[in-house]
Scaffold this motif. Structure first.
Motif, PDB file in Angstrom:
ATOM      1  N   LEU A   1      14.986  20.980  38.768  1.00  8.22           N
ATOM      2  CA  LEU A   1      13.828  20.238  38.292  1.00  8.22           C
ATOM      3  C   LEU A   1      14.154  18.756  38.346  1.00  8.22           C
ATOM      4  O   LEU A   1      15.268  18.354  38.016  1.00  8.22           O
ATOM      5  N   ASN A   2      13.199  17.951  38.769  1.00  7.60           N
ATOM      6  CA  ASN A   2      13.427  16.516  38.912  1.00  7.60           C
ATOM      7  C   ASN A   2      12.151  15.766  38.593  1.00  7.60           C
ATOM      8  O   ASN A   2      11.150  16.360  38.186  1.00  7.60           O
ATOM      9  N   SER A   3      12.156  14.456  38.774  1.00  4.08           N
ATOM     10  CA  SER A   3      11.012  13.650  38.357  1.00  4.08           C
ATOM     11  C   SER A   3       9.760  13.948  39.167  1.00  4.08           C
ATOM     12  O   SER A   3       8.642  13.726  38.702  1.00  4.08           O
ATOM     13  N   GLN A   4       9.919  14.474  40.391  1.00  7.28           N
ATOM     14  CA  GLN A   4       8.766  14.849  41.202  1.00  7.28           C
ATOM     15  C   GLN A   4       8.403  16.320  41.054  1.00  7.28           C
ATOM     16  O   GLN A   4       7.267  16.718  41.294  1.00  7.28           O
ATOM     17  N   ASN A   5       9.354  17.125  40.663  1.00  5.02           N
ATOM     18  CA  ASN A   5       9.155  18.570  40.595  1.00  5.02           C
ATOM     19  C   ASN A   5       9.573  19.072  39.221  1.00  5.02           C
ATOM     20  O   ASN A   5      10.714  19.448  38.997  1.00  5.02           O
ATOM     21  N   ASN A   6       8.634  19.021  38.265  1.00  9.28           N
ATOM     22  CA  ASN A   6       8.883  19.589  36.946  1.00  9.28           C
ATOM     23  C   ASN A   6       7.546  19.853  36.275  1.00  9.28           C
ATOM     24  O   ASN A   6       6.541  19.223  36.612  1.00  9.28           O
TER      25      ASN A   6
ATOM     26  N   TYR B   1      11.969  16.228  30.712  1.00  6.00           N
ATOM     27  CA  TYR B   1      11.492  17.454  31.368  1.00  6.00           C
ATOM     28  C   TYR B   1      12.136  17.694  32.743  1.00  6.00           C
ATOM     29  O   TYR B   1      11.573  18.376  33.580  1.00  6.00           O
ATOM     30  N   THR B   2      13.305  17.153  32.966  1.00  4.63           N
ATOM     31  CA  THR B   2      13.947  17.315  34.272  1.00  4.63           C
ATOM     32  C   THR B   2      15.234  18.129  34.212  1.00  4.63           C
ATOM     33  O   THR B   2      15.947  18.238  35.217  1.00  4.63           O
ATOM     34  N   ARG B   3      15.546  18.707  33.085  1.00  2.00           N
ATOM     35  CA  ARG B   3      16.729  19.551  32.972  1.00  2.00           C
ATOM     36  C   ARG B   3      16.526  20.829  33.781  1.00  2.00           C
ATOM     37  O   ARG B   3      15.501  21.497  33.685  1.00  2.00           O
ATOM     38  N   ASN B   4      17.517  21.156  34.610  1.00  2.00           N
ATOM     39  CA  ASN B   4      17.439  22.384  35.391  1.00  2.00           C
ATOM     40  C   ASN B   4      17.327  23.605  34.472  1.00  2.00           C
ATOM     41  O   ASN B   4      18.007  23.682  33.448  1.00  2.00           O
ATOM     42  N   ASN B   5      16.495  24.547  34.847  1.00  2.00           N
ATOM     43  CA  ASN B   5      16.371  25.790  34.086  1.00  2.00           C
ATOM     44  C   ASN B   5      17.417  26.793  34.562  1.00  2.00           C
ATOM     45  O   ASN B   5      17.490  27.111  35.751  1.00  2.00           O
TER      46      ASN B   5
ATOM     47  N   ALA C   1      14.750  15.673  26.679  1.00  2.00           N
ATOM     48  CA  ALA C   1      15.295  14.588  27.496  1.00  2.00           C
ATOM     49  C   ALA C   1      16.613  14.979  28.148  1.00  2.00           C
ATOM     50  O   ALA C   1      17.393  15.754  27.610  1.00  2.00           O
ATOM     51  N   SER C   2      16.817  14.446  29.340  1.00  2.00           N
ATOM     52  CA  SER C   2      18.111  14.547  30.010  1.00  2.00           C
ATOM     53  C   SER C   2      18.365  13.218  30.698  1.00  2.00           C
ATOM     54  O   SER C   2      17.502  12.349  30.726  1.00  2.00           O
ATOM     55  N   SER C   3      19.547  13.062  31.252  1.00  2.00           N
ATOM     56  CA  SER C   3      19.841  11.801  31.925  1.00  2.00           C
ATOM     57  C   SER C   3      18.999  11.617  33.182  1.00  2.00           C
ATOM     58  O   SER C   3      18.890  10.517  33.711  1.00  2.00           O
ATOM     59  N   GLY C   4      18.368  12.688  33.634  1.00  2.00           N
ATOM     60  CA  GLY C   4      17.440  12.579  34.768  1.00  2.00           C
ATOM     61  C   GLY C   4      16.031  12.228  34.338  1.00  2.00           C
ATOM     62  O   GLY C   4      15.160  12.017  35.181  1.00  2.00           O
ATOM     63  N   GLY C   5      15.787  12.166  33.019  1.00  2.00           N
ATOM     64  CA  GLY C   5      14.466  11.858  32.504  1.00  2.00           C
ATOM     65  C   GLY C   5      13.887  13.036  31.740  1.00  2.00           C
ATOM     66  O   GLY C   5      14.410  14.151  31.787  1.00  2.00           O
TER      67      GLY C   5
END
Length: 477
Positions: A284-289, A357-361, A351-355
């Motif tokens: 999951l990332n800022s474009q895909n979450n 809702y971007t923590r990998n599930n 929150a994660s360091s990627g922003g």
């Protein structure tokens, strides 16, 4: 590093296969007539494969809903009286063919399956790399079919209606073809064939845990065998889980207690992602979450915008004070309107360091291999060894031990302690055709008997109209 790989293909994958149809089995891929032109190289195959990962990480699949459903339909979590976070039909189990709006993953699962078909059936030379891509795609196809079976068909243990599994979608798709349900046995046959192919052809050590691997395929296949429970399946499940425990590459290893809290709750991605405990996680990332409206943390975290899912007090009390897993439950700022009050879960922090809702599930974890091995021993009738291994695992988490007086209940209790919030509780109960006794904090359908229709999601009435071969499950007639 990890937050970039799917963004390139995201728009391509979503635009190619989106449709307004209510029924995936009524779809004709817009790209079907020119597919030969679309896949000319292995790089093209990889783009379709990444699209398959992307679809599997959508909010209606492993981006969120597969976790919610396993918790909301079980006996461990409840929705607070103070907060209305949706999913009412799941909370009180009042879904029926006229009310399936909150059950949104059927179409999404077949979208993902559709996408894997382009990879699996590509006609390029079967090089090692192409077979690896096909192996990953077959893993993704298998896990989506497995989840469809788990929710839309009766469990094999129940002995009910085994002639009605889910449709096996053909390739290439044709809008004029209506597809009936295949038997449960036939769908399991395809799942097992896919996972065995994945074991043979995926990487032993992928560059990241966001890719399917041999270990991931073995672990999922052990769960499949424990669920199907045909003659000989328990031994196969034992062999696979024992192989993982004893002979996995060094990049796969059980988590130690001192890292347990950070693995789930730290906002530092370096401590939480691509860890040895993880067998497979979705990027999951800022474009895909799923974002602020649909992500797991929105519902589970005490800072989520739709917060309200709480673990029950009775569940919290099953943990020893020393248990490493108890720190992931907190009563900080819990609603006082609930009686008894619940506990927020910290496995899905916002929150994660990627922003946000971007923590990998995390979908598959190494610890499951230990618990699957214990379950396989139980199914084999080796109760003495199963109890010994169960207590070894519980003690490794500094938890309480078991007497084995009700060994299956003990095994499922320990599984719940390890995987609470990870979507497994409802499926654990269904796997053994056990009832659901929700106890406290229950607004409706608090005691669900084994074999109840609520263990099987119904087809919507609109779906039955679209596809006359889409037979309703008999429990809903």
């Amino acid at each position: 590093m990890k937050k970039t790989i799917f963004t390139i293909v995201g728009i391509l994958a979503l635009n190619l296969f989106n449709s307004c149809s209510d029924d995936i089995l009524d779809l004709k891929p817009p790209y079907e007539e020119t597919l030969d032109d679309a896949i000319k190289t292995e790089n093209d195959v990889n783009k379709f494969l990444l699209g398959s990962y992307l679809k599997t990480s959508s909010s209606s699949l492993y981006g969120a809903n597969f976790f919610y459903f396993g918790d909301l339909l079980g006996d461990t979590f409840f929705r607070s009286n103070k907060h209305n976070g949706g999913f009412t039909s799941l909370v009180i189990m009042n879904y029926d063919p006229n009310n399936t709006g909150e059950i949104s993953f059927y179409r999404s699962a077949y979208d993902a399956i559709q996408n894997t078909g382009f990879v699996i059936n590509n006609e390029l030379e079967d090089t090692q790399l192409n077979k690896q891509y096909k192996g990953e795609a077959r893993f993704l196809r298998a896990i989506n079919y497995f989840n469809l079976l788990n929710y839309y068909a009766s469990s094999p243990k129940s002995g009910q209606f085994q002639e009605l599994g889910v449709p096996i979608a053909g390739y290439p798709y044709n809008a004029d073809n209506k597809i009936a349900r295949s038997s449960v046995a036939d769908v399991y046959k395809l799942i097992i064939e896919d996972l065995n192919y994945a074991i043979e052809n995926t990487n032993a050590v992928p560059s990241s845990k966001i890719y399917a691997s041999k270990t991931a395929a073995k672990l999922l296949l052990s769960r499949v065998y424990l669920t199907r429970q045909n003659q000989g399946d328990a031994q196969l499940a034992f062999n696979l889980s024992n192989e993982i425990v004893n002979n996995s590459p060094a990049s796969f290893a059980p988590i130690t207690n001192d890292k347990y809290e950070n693995y789930f709750a730290s906002n530092n991605d370096e401590l939480a992602e691509n860890q040895p405990e993880t067998v497979w996680e979705l990027d999951l990332n800022s474009q895909n979450n799923p974002g602020v409206n649909l992500s797991l943390s929105v519902f589970y975290s005490r800072t989520g915008s739709k917060k309200g899912l709480l673990a029950k007090e009775s569940f919290y009390k099953t943990f020893e004070s020393t248990d490493a897993r108890r720190v992931l439950l907190t009563n900080q700022s819990v609603p006082t309107e609930d009686n008894p009050k619940g506990y927020w879960m910290k496995k899905f922090e916002r929150a994660s360091s990627g922003g946000n809702y971007t923590r990998n599930n995390k979908i598959l974890r190494f610890s499951e291999a230990y618990l699957n091995r214990i379950e396989a021993l139980y199914q084999l009738g080796n109760n003495t060894e199963a109890l010994l291994k169960l207590n070894e695992f519980a003690l490794s988490r500094k938890g309480n031990t078991y007497t084995g007086a009700n060994l299956l209940s003990d095994i499922l209790t320990e599984r719940n302690k390890e995987f609470f919030g990870e979507g497994q509780r409802f499926l654990d109960l269904k796997r053994y055709n056990l009832p659901i006794a929700k106890g406290t904090n229950c607004p409706g359908n608090c005691d669900v008997p084994a074999g109840s229709k609520y263990f099987v999601f119904p087809y919507s009435n609109s779906q039955l109209i679209i596809n006359e071969l889409a037979v309703q499950h008999p429990l809903w007639k």
